[in-house]
Design a protein around this motif. Structure first.
Motif, mmCIF file in Angstrom:
data_model
loop_
_atom_site.group_PDB
_atom_site.id
_atom_site.type_symbol
_atom_site.label_atom_id
_atom_site.label_comp_id
_atom_site.label_asym_id
_atom_site.label_seq_id
_atom_site.Cartn_x
_atom_site.Cartn_y
_atom_site.Cartn_z
ATOM 1 N N UNK A 162 40.774 14.127 74.734
ATOM 2 C CA UNK A 162 41.863 14.604 73.779
ATOM 3 C C UNK A 162 42.531 13.676 73.071
ATOM 4 N N UNK A 163 42.648 12.622 73.558
ATOM 5 C CA UNK A 163 43.067 11.281 72.622
ATOM 6 C C UNK A 163 42.312 10.727 71.708
ATOM 7 N N UNK A 164 40.840 10.881 71.945
ATOM 8 C CA UNK A 164 39.844 10.497 70.921
ATOM 9 C C UNK A 164 39.817 11.611 69.850
ATOM 10 N N UNK A 165 39.786 12.686 70.198
ATOM 11 C CA UNK A 165 39.792 13.787 69.061
ATOM 12 C C UNK A 165 41.337 13.989 68.329
ATOM 13 N N UNK A 166 42.324 13.673 69.073
ATOM 14 C CA UNK A 166 43.591 13.774 68.280
ATOM 15 C C UNK A 166 43.723 12.476 67.280
ATOM 16 N N UNK A 167 43.225 11.335 67.493
ATOM 17 C CA UNK A 167 43.022 10.100 66.959
ATOM 18 C C UNK A 167 42.187 10.259 65.794
ATOM 19 N N UNK A 168 40.943 10.885 66.003
ATOM 20 C CA UNK A 168 39.951 11.455 65.167
ATOM 21 C C UNK A 168 40.550 12.277 64.032
ATOM 22 N N UNK A 181 51.603 15.816 76.616
ATOM 23 C CA UNK A 181 50.518 15.563 76.001
ATOM 24 C C UNK A 181 50.069 14.132 76.201
ATOM 25 N N UNK A 182 51.362 13.316 76.393
ATOM 26 C CA UNK A 182 51.084 11.928 76.791
ATOM 27 C C UNK A 182 50.619 11.907 78.365
ATOM 28 N N UNK A 183 51.192 12.676 79.152
ATOM 29 C CA UNK A 183 50.810 12.781 80.382
ATOM 30 C C UNK A 183 49.408 13.121 80.569
ATOM 31 N N UNK A 184 48.797 14.163 79.946
ATOM 32 C CA UNK A 184 47.506 14.576 79.838
ATOM 33 C C UNK A 184 46.659 13.379 79.658
ATOM 34 N N UNK A 185 47.004 12.749 78.306
ATOM 35 C CA UNK A 185 46.137 11.739 77.909
ATOM 36 C C UNK A 185 46.003 10.403 78.687
ATOM 37 N N UNK A 186 47.453 10.144 79.200
ATOM 38 C CA UNK A 186 47.297 8.717 79.880
ATOM 39 C C UNK A 186 47.046 9.013 81.433
ATOM 40 N N UNK A 187 47.597 9.988 82.054
ATOM 41 C CA UNK A 187 47.641 10.156 83.497
ATOM 42 C C UNK A 187 46.454 11.054 83.967
ATOM 43 N N UNK A 238 42.916 21.249 68.415
ATOM 44 C CA UNK A 238 41.908 20.058 68.261
ATOM 45 C C UNK A 238 40.824 20.537 67.231
ATOM 46 N N UNK A 239 40.663 22.001 67.124
ATOM 47 C CA UNK A 239 39.576 22.265 66.311
ATOM 48 C C UNK A 239 38.290 22.025 66.689
ATOM 49 N N UNK A 240 38.315 22.283 68.407
ATOM 50 C CA UNK A 240 37.134 21.903 68.960
ATOM 51 C C UNK A 240 36.921 22.971 69.838
ATOM 52 N N UNK A 286 36.599 13.008 86.227
ATOM 53 C CA UNK A 286 36.846 14.324 85.271
ATOM 54 C C UNK A 286 38.048 14.123 84.495
ATOM 55 N N UNK A 287 39.180 14.127 85.080
ATOM 56 C CA UNK A 287 40.650 14.262 84.696
ATOM 57 C C UNK A 287 40.634 13.300 83.587
ATOM 58 N N UNK A 288 40.270 11.734 83.907
ATOM 59 C CA UNK A 288 40.619 10.721 82.923
ATOM 60 C C UNK A 288 39.625 10.948 81.623
ATOM 61 N N UNK A 289 38.349 11.739 82.121
ATOM 62 C CA UNK A 289 37.558 11.834 80.779
ATOM 63 C C UNK A 289 38.111 12.872 79.792
ATOM 64 N N UNK A 290 38.937 13.868 80.328
ATOM 65 C CA UNK A 290 39.447 14.894 79.749
ATOM 66 C C UNK A 290 40.561 14.313 78.785
#
Length: 64
Positions: A9-15, A34-40, A56-58, A1-5
């Motif tokens: 976040x990465x996908x929505x940010x780039x979107x 933010x990097x830690x959250x997205x990558x780790x 992220x307007x989500x 689940x952590x990786x999915x989150x």
């Protein structure tokens, strides 16, 4: 689940076309966090999740 989150976040940010720096500013957190959250795939606190959702307007929703 952590990786999915982190991936979500990465996908929505780039979107949205915003940088990690901009997301950090919007979510009142640091860019390295933010990097830690997205990558780790670290697990954020509930208040941070709420800030990320706003930034992220989500909407956050629990899976059942």
């Amino acid at each position: 689940m952590r990786f999915d989150l982190g991936q979500a976040v990465h996908d929505r940010r780039t979107e949205l076309g915003i940088s990690r720096t901009e997301l950090a500013k919007r979510a009142e957190m640091t860019r390295p966090r933010v990097s830690e959250l997205e990558l780790d795939g670290t697990m954020p606190t509930l208040p941070l999740l709420a800030r990320l959702a706003r930034a992220l307007d989500a909407q956050s929703r629990a899976r059942r």
